[in-house]
Scaffold this motif. Sequence first.
Motif, PDB file in Angstrom:
ATOM      1  N   TYR A  52       0.850  -1.189   0.000  1.00 57.90           N
ATOM      2  CA  TYR A  52       0.000   0.000   0.000  1.00 57.90           C
ATOM      3  C   TYR A  52       0.887   1.242   0.000  1.00 57.90           C
ATOM      4  N   PRO A  53       0.502   2.259  -0.745  1.00 59.57           N
ATOM      5  CA  PRO A  53       1.275   3.498  -0.712  1.00 59.57           C
ATOM      6  C   PRO A  53       0.957   4.300   0.553  1.00 59.57           C
ATOM      7  N   GLY A  54       1.811   5.261   0.856  1.00 63.36           N
ATOM      8  CA  GLY A  54       1.561   6.157   1.978  1.00 63.36           C
ATOM      9  C   GLY A  54       1.755   5.490   3.322  1.00 63.36           C
ATOM     10  N   VAL A  55       1.197   6.132   4.341  1.00 62.27           N
ATOM     11  CA  VAL A  55       1.300   5.628   5.712  1.00 62.27           C
ATOM     12  C   VAL A  55      -0.082   5.631   6.348  1.00 62.27           C
ATOM     13  N   ILE A  56      -0.271   4.768   7.323  1.00 62.35           N
ATOM     14  CA  ILE A  56      -1.546   4.652   8.007  1.00 62.35           C
ATOM     15  C   ILE A  56      -1.940   6.014   8.600  1.00 62.35           C
ATOM     16  N   ALA A  57      -3.211   6.373   8.490  1.00 59.23           N
ATOM     17  CA  ALA A  57      -3.669   7.702   8.902  1.00 59.23           C
ATOM     18  C   ALA A  57      -3.732   7.879  10.408  1.00 59.23           C
ATOM     19  N   SER A  58      -4.066   6.831  11.142  1.00 61.95           N
ATOM     20  CA  SER A  58      -4.218   6.938  12.587  1.00 61.95           C
ATOM     21  C   SER A  58      -3.790   5.639  13.262  1.00 61.95           C
ATOM     22  N   ALA A  59      -3.062   5.761  14.344  1.00 64.70           N
ATOM     23  CA  ALA A  59      -2.560   4.579  15.041  1.00 64.70           C
ATOM     24  C   ALA A  59      -3.674   3.729  15.651  1.00 64.70           C
ATOM     25  N   ASP A  60      -4.851   4.303  15.846  1.00 70.43           N
ATOM     26  CA  ASP A  60      -5.925   3.543  16.489  1.00 70.43           C
ATOM     27  C   ASP A  60      -6.909   2.895  15.509  1.00 70.43           C
ATOM     28  N   GLN A  61      -6.635   2.957  14.204  1.00 69.01           N
ATOM     29  CA  GLN A  61      -7.547   2.323  13.257  1.00 69.01           C
ATOM     30  C   GLN A  61      -7.261   0.827  13.174  1.00 69.01           C
ATOM     31  N   LEU A  63      -7.788  -1.208  10.484  1.00 72.30           N
ATOM     32  CA  LEU A  63      -7.295  -1.627   9.181  1.00 72.30           C
ATOM     33  C   LEU A  63      -6.207  -0.674   8.691  1.00 72.30           C
ATOM     34  N   LEU A  64      -5.583  -1.010   7.566  1.00 75.55           N
ATOM     35  CA  LEU A  64      -4.476  -0.206   7.046  1.00 75.55           C
ATOM     36  C   LEU A  64      -4.910   0.982   6.192  1.00 75.55           C
ATOM     37  N   TRP A  65      -6.184   1.089   5.889  1.00 75.83           N
ATOM     38  CA  TRP A  65      -6.749   2.267   5.230  1.00 75.83           C
ATOM     39  C   TRP A  65      -7.760   2.875   6.166  1.00 75.83           C
ATOM     40  N   PRO A  66      -7.930   4.187   6.162  1.00 75.63           N
ATOM     41  CA  PRO A  66      -7.331   5.190   5.272  1.00 75.63           C
ATOM     42  C   PRO A  66      -5.858   5.440   5.585  1.00 75.63           C
ATOM     43  N   ARG A  67      -5.199   6.108   4.619  1.00 76.57           N
ATOM     44  CA  ARG A  67      -3.768   6.392   4.697  1.00 76.57           C
ATOM     45  C   ARG A  67      -3.506   7.839   4.291  1.00 76.57           C
ATOM     46  N   ARG A  73      -4.331   8.378  -9.030  1.00 77.58           N
ATOM     47  CA  ARG A  73      -4.839   8.977 -10.275  1.00 77.58           C
ATOM     48  C   ARG A  73      -4.394  10.430 -10.414  1.00 77.58           C
ATOM     49  N   GLY A  74      -3.143  10.674 -10.012  1.00 81.95           N
ATOM     50  CA  GLY A  74      -2.535  11.982 -10.191  1.00 81.95           C
ATOM     51  C   GLY A  74      -2.904  13.036  -9.171  1.00 81.95           C
ATOM     52  N   GLU A  75      -3.664  12.667  -8.158  1.00 78.30           N
ATOM     53  CA  GLU A  75      -4.080  13.647  -7.150  1.00 78.30           C
ATOM     54  C   GLU A  75      -3.841  13.110  -5.750  1.00 78.30           C
ATOM     55  N   ASP A  76      -3.659  14.038  -4.799  1.00 76.98           N
ATOM     56  CA  ASP A  76      -3.536  13.642  -3.399  1.00 76.98           C
ATOM     57  C   ASP A  76      -4.864  13.070  -2.934  1.00 76.98           C
ATOM     58  N   LEU A  77      -4.816  11.904  -2.323  1.00 80.37           N
ATOM     59  CA  LEU A  77      -6.012  11.281  -1.783  1.00 80.37           C
ATOM     60  C   LEU A  77      -6.218  11.805  -0.366  1.00 80.37           C
ATOM     61  N   ALA A  78      -7.423  12.241  -0.072  1.00 82.33           N
ATOM     62  CA  ALA A  78      -7.728  12.752   1.269  1.00 82.33           C
ATOM     63  C   ALA A  78      -7.435  11.679   2.307  1.00 82.33           C
ATOM     64  N   ALA A  79      -6.988  12.090   3.465  1.00 83.30           N
ATOM     65  CA  ALA A  79      -6.560  11.168   4.517  1.00 83.30           C
ATOM     66  C   ALA A  79      -7.707  10.392   5.153  1.00 83.30           C
ATOM     67  N   ASP A  80      -8.944  10.692   4.789  1.00 83.48           N
ATOM     68  CA  ASP A  80     -10.078   9.958   5.354  1.00 83.48           C
ATOM     69  C   ASP A  80     -10.798   9.116   4.303  1.00 83.48           C
ATOM     70  N   VAL A  81     -10.158   8.919   3.160  1.00 80.25           N
ATOM     71  CA  VAL A  81     -10.786   8.197   2.046  1.00 80.25           C
ATOM     72  C   VAL A  81     -10.137   6.833   1.854  1.00 80.25           C
ATOM     73  N   VAL A  82     -10.968   5.827   1.650  1.00 83.88           N
ATOM     74  CA  VAL A  82     -10.512   4.502   1.230  1.00 83.88           C
ATOM     75  C   VAL A  82     -10.793   4.423  -0.260  1.00 83.88           C
TER      76      VAL A  82
END
Length: 162
Positions: A52-61, A63-67, A73-82
């Motif tokens: 998976y690209p990036g890093v896990i968004a929150s230590a208390d989640q 699953l490994l997404w969101p990140r 697709r050429g854009e920054d993915l919001a940190a709360d999006v799977v």
Amino acid sequence: MPDHYGTLPAALIYHEARGNAAWTAAGVDDAKRAAALVRASQALDALYGARYPGVIASADQDLLWPRTDVIWRGEDLAADVVPAPIEKAAYELSLRELVKPGSLAPDVKAGPQKVLTEVKGVKWSVVGDTSSRAALPIVDGILAEILTHARTGTTVTTLARF
């Protein structure tokens, strides 16, 4: 925090569009579907999480997404999006888990072993299962656009003697 990717209504739409009748078969209720989706999401992370690209968004989640730090697709993915491929892959794997619970997390089997089959000519044979994991080409294809390249674990070095 959610313990699975996607939603049951979206999973129903996904499976109906593909004619996967097992998702709505007699005797299958939402509790079984939700349990399959949880197991599938865990298996998805276990099988593909290292890529998976990036890093896990929150230590208390759970699953490994969101990140965070994900460009998709050429854009920054919001940190709360799977991203959709993760959810679709979870739906695909959840069908396998619904039909055969535990199929994505089999007990570990002994790998291939070298066995001496001849003594004077010193001949060795490889016996046992040589596969490393189940082939999941549909899931591999769904995730192709979001995963990073696989790490092979090998490196090339040059040994110089002086």
